[in-house]
Design a protein around this motif. Structure first.
Motif, mmCIF file in Angstrom:
data_model
loop_
_atom_site.group_PDB
_atom_site.id
_atom_site.type_symbol
_atom_site.label_atom_id
_atom_site.label_comp_id
_atom_site.label_asym_id
_atom_site.label_seq_id
_atom_site.Cartn_x
_atom_site.Cartn_y
_atom_site.Cartn_z
ATOM 1 N N ASP A 37 12.393 -23.043 2.050
ATOM 2 C CA ASP A 37 13.638 -22.623 2.682
ATOM 3 C C ASP A 37 14.686 -23.741 2.710
ATOM 4 N N HIS A 38 14.414 -24.812 2.014
ATOM 5 C CA HIS A 38 15.338 -25.957 1.950
ATOM 6 C C HIS A 38 15.424 -26.423 0.507
ATOM 7 N N LEU A 39 16.647 -26.450 -0.021
ATOM 8 C CA LEU A 39 16.873 -26.893 -1.390
ATOM 9 C C LEU A 39 17.645 -28.203 -1.391
ATOM 10 N N VAL A 40 17.146 -29.157 -2.150
ATOM 11 C CA VAL A 40 17.874 -30.386 -2.425
ATOM 12 C C VAL A 40 18.404 -30.236 -3.835
ATOM 13 N N LEU A 41 19.727 -30.249 -3.985
ATOM 14 C CA LEU A 41 20.364 -30.004 -5.273
ATOM 15 C C LEU A 41 20.791 -31.302 -5.937
ATOM 16 N N CYS A 42 20.521 -31.392 -7.239
ATOM 17 C CA CYS A 42 21.039 -32.480 -8.066
ATOM 18 C C CYS A 42 21.327 -31.889 -9.439
ATOM 19 N N THR A 72 20.783 -29.341 0.847
ATOM 20 C CA THR A 72 21.178 -30.748 0.826
ATOM 21 C C THR A 72 21.640 -31.046 -0.585
ATOM 22 N N VAL A 73 22.745 -31.753 -0.711
ATOM 23 C CA VAL A 73 23.259 -32.168 -2.014
ATOM 24 C C VAL A 73 23.227 -33.686 -2.055
ATOM 25 N N VAL A 106 25.420 -33.405 2.790
ATOM 26 C CA VAL A 106 25.827 -34.117 1.582
ATOM 27 C C VAL A 106 25.527 -35.583 1.844
ATOM 28 N N LEU A 107 24.502 -36.084 1.165
ATOM 29 C CA LEU A 107 23.976 -37.421 1.418
ATOM 30 C C LEU A 107 23.768 -38.173 0.118
ATOM 31 N N THR A 108 23.617 -39.481 0.209
ATOM 32 C CA THR A 108 23.172 -40.224 -0.964
ATOM 33 C C THR A 108 21.692 -39.914 -1.176
#
Length: 190
Positions: free
Chosen positions: A113-118, A141-142, A170-172
């Motif tokens: 249920d949580h996507l980290v996008l790159c 999270t991006v 939006v994080l590093t």
């Protein structure tokens, strides 16, 4: 079961499309961070899902797309981030990672249920994918230093929109926290 997945968008690429010349410098800039993020996610036991355009190759499967990209003029941009034997791969035809793909079903079956996008392109596919994730009530999270752009000003606006309008973090990449088995794990831990 992990509730987070790292989604790598459109990085298996021939760079034979309009605006590729504008995109390539940004891809080269973010590539090491994308590679580190993929490696850290794998080390943390977080699912890595490649969602990639098929570039009109409707009879191709992911191995053919990968082989074409590796053998193409920019194979050096694909080799460091290539899928491994545990990576999942979803082929898409349009901008969003969800549009007419099995991704939503896959996420549901995996309890994600949580996507980290790159990946690429910040102001196009990443933006539309974040919006589609948001309307599906998924946390987003991006990794701002792991997304490539064509136009820097539009990319900055897109990141602000994702954060403000979609509630995305939006994080590093080194600040991104991943969750596996209910525990927060910094991406850099391991």
């Amino acid at each position: 079961m992990a509730d987070t997945a790292l989604v790598v968008i459109d990085m298996i690429n021939l760079y034979e499309h309009e605006d590729a010349d504008l995109l390539l410098p940004s891809v080269r800039e973010v590539l090491p961070t994308v590679g580190d993020l993929i490696g850290r996610a794998r080390d943390a036991g977080v699912e890595v899902i490649y969602v990639n355009d098929n570039y009109g190759r409707w009879r191709s499967h992911h191995e053919e797309l990968l082989k074409a990209a590796l053998n193409g003029p920019h194979g050096d941009l694909v080799e460091p981030i290539r899928p491994d034997e545990n990576s999942l791969f979803v082929v898409k035809a349009r901008h969003s990672i969800f549009f007419q793909t099995p991704l939503e079903y896959l996420l549901g079956t995996q309890g994600i249920d949580h996507l980290v996008l790159c990946g690429q392109v910040t102001e196009q596919c990443v933006l539309y994918s974040a919006l589609d994730a948001h309307i599906r009530h998924l946390r987003v999270t991006v990794a701002r230093d792991a997304v490539a752009h064509i136009h820097r000003d539009l990319a900055e606006s897109a990141l602000r929109m994702m954060e403000r309008n979609m509630g995305a973090e939006v994080l590093t990449a080194d600040a991104v926290r991943l969750r596996t088995s209910g525990a927060d794990i910094p991406v850099g831990a391991g």
